[in-house]
Design a protein around this motif. Structure first.
Motif, PDB file in Angstrom:
ATOM      1  N   PHE A  26       0.844  -1.200   0.000  1.00  0.00           N
ATOM      2  CA  PHE A  26       0.000   0.000   0.000  1.00  0.00           C
ATOM      3  C   PHE A  26       0.876   1.245   0.000  1.00  0.00           C
ATOM      4  CE2 PHE A  26      -4.050  -1.744   2.281  1.00  0.00           C
ATOM      5  CZ  PHE A  26      -4.235  -2.649   1.258  1.00  0.00           C
ATOM      6  N   SER A  27       0.567   2.155  -0.899  1.00  0.00           N
ATOM      7  CA  SER A  27       1.297   3.420  -0.898  1.00  0.00           C
ATOM      8  C   SER A  27       0.798   4.275   0.265  1.00  0.00           C
ATOM      9  CB  SER A  27       1.118   4.152  -2.227  1.00  0.00           C
ATOM     10  OG  SER A  27      -0.240   4.437  -2.446  1.00  0.00           O
ATOM     11  N   ASP A  93      -8.634   4.911   2.721  1.00  0.00           N
ATOM     12  CA  ASP A  93      -9.509   5.447   1.680  1.00  0.00           C
ATOM     13  C   ASP A  93      -8.749   5.741   0.392  1.00  0.00           C
ATOM     14  OD1 ASP A  93     -11.832   5.221   3.080  1.00  0.00           O
ATOM     15  OD2 ASP A  93     -12.032   7.352   3.551  1.00  0.00           O
ATOM     16  N   ALA A  94      -7.491   6.079   0.498  1.00  0.00           N
ATOM     17  CA  ALA A  94      -6.697   6.422  -0.688  1.00  0.00           C
ATOM     18  C   ALA A  94      -6.157   5.194  -1.432  1.00  0.00           C
ATOM     19  CB  ALA A  94      -5.529   7.315  -0.280  1.00  0.00           C
ATOM     20  N   VAL A  95      -6.269   4.020  -0.830  1.00  0.00           N
ATOM     21  CA  VAL A  95      -5.737   2.806  -1.448  1.00  0.00           C
ATOM     22  C   VAL A  95      -6.661   2.350  -2.570  1.00  0.00           C
ATOM     23  CG1 VAL A  95      -5.144   0.384  -1.061  1.00  0.00           C
ATOM     24  CG2 VAL A  95      -4.586   2.098   0.681  1.00  0.00           C
ATOM     25  N   GLU A  96      -6.080   2.109  -3.736  1.00  0.00           N
ATOM     26  CA  GLU A  96      -6.853   1.630  -4.880  1.00  0.00           C
ATOM     27  C   GLU A  96      -7.337   0.204  -4.608  1.00  0.00           C
ATOM     28  OE1 GLU A  96      -7.844   3.043  -7.757  1.00  0.00           O
ATOM     29  OE2 GLU A  96      -7.077   4.935  -6.968  1.00  0.00           O
ATOM     30  N   PRO A  97      -8.603  -0.087  -4.866  1.00  0.00           N
ATOM     31  CA  PRO A  97      -9.110  -1.443  -4.626  1.00  0.00           C
ATOM     32  C   PRO A  97      -8.304  -2.527  -5.348  1.00  0.00           C
ATOM     33  CG  PRO A  97     -10.927   0.054  -5.031  1.00  0.00           C
ATOM     34  CD  PRO A  97      -9.657   0.829  -5.313  1.00  0.00           C
ATOM     35  N   ALA A  98      -7.787  -2.221  -6.514  1.00  0.00           N
ATOM     36  CA  ALA A  98      -7.019  -3.219  -7.276  1.00  0.00           C
ATOM     37  C   ALA A  98      -5.777  -3.693  -6.519  1.00  0.00           C
ATOM     38  CB  ALA A  98      -6.619  -2.640  -8.630  1.00  0.00           C
ATOM     39  N   THR A  99      -5.354  -2.933  -5.536  1.00  0.00           N
ATOM     40  CA  THR A  99      -4.175  -3.306  -4.762  1.00  0.00           C
ATOM     41  C   THR A  99      -4.405  -4.601  -3.986  1.00  0.00           C
ATOM     42  OG1 THR A  99      -3.745  -0.945  -4.494  1.00  0.00           O
ATOM     43  CG2 THR A  99      -2.453  -2.417  -3.143  1.00  0.00           C
ATOM     44  N   TYR A 101      -6.458  -7.104  -5.032  1.00  0.00           N
ATOM     45  CA  TYR A 101      -6.848  -8.207  -5.908  1.00  0.00           C
ATOM     46  C   TYR A 101      -5.920  -9.414  -5.774  1.00  0.00           C
ATOM     47  CZ  TYR A 101     -10.141  -5.035  -8.270  1.00  0.00           C
ATOM     48  OH  TYR A 101     -11.158  -4.163  -8.574  1.00  0.00           O
TER      49      TYR A 101
END
Length: 117
Positions: A26-27, A93-99, A101
């Motif tokens: 996660f960034s 909240d800022a984490v892209e859902p694709a992260t 997968y």
């Protein structure tokens, strides 16, 4: 001695290791010195709420830590510091859902290897 669910069984330990691996990618959007909690601890804390299915789980873990010196979030998931609910939301909240997968793929593949349909 045979494994109860076969040699290819997906274990809780396997899933927790994959959670750590996934959450470590996660960034972190934070800048400056406001980094009291890691993104991994935020992700693990969020997951633990769904795993235990208790909305007050994190508060209970904080109380357990204060009174007994340890908590289930730490022993089960390896959470070092439990952030507040609001802190978890602001971090994740800022984490892209694709992260996440790859985590779903890992669990799905593990279940298939173990004979799950």
């Amino acid at each position: 001695m045979s494994a109860p669910f076969g040699l290819n069984a997906l274990t809780f330990s396997d899933v927790v290791k994959q959670l750590h691996t996934t959450f470590e990618t996660f960034s972190d959007p934070r800048t400056g010195k406001n980094t009291n909690y890691t993104m991994t601890d935020a992700g693990l804390s969020a997951f633990s709420v769904f795993f235990m299915q208790s909305p007050s789980f994190l508060d209970f873990q904080r109380t357990m830590q204060d009174t007994q010196g340890k908590n289930n979030a730490q022993t089960l998931f390896g959470v070092f510091k439990i952030p507040t609910d609001n802190h978890i939301r602001s971090l994740l909240d800022a984490v892209e859902p694709a992260t996440v997968y790859p985590l779903f793929d890992f669990v799905f593949d593990g279940l298939q290897r173990a004979g799950g349909d």
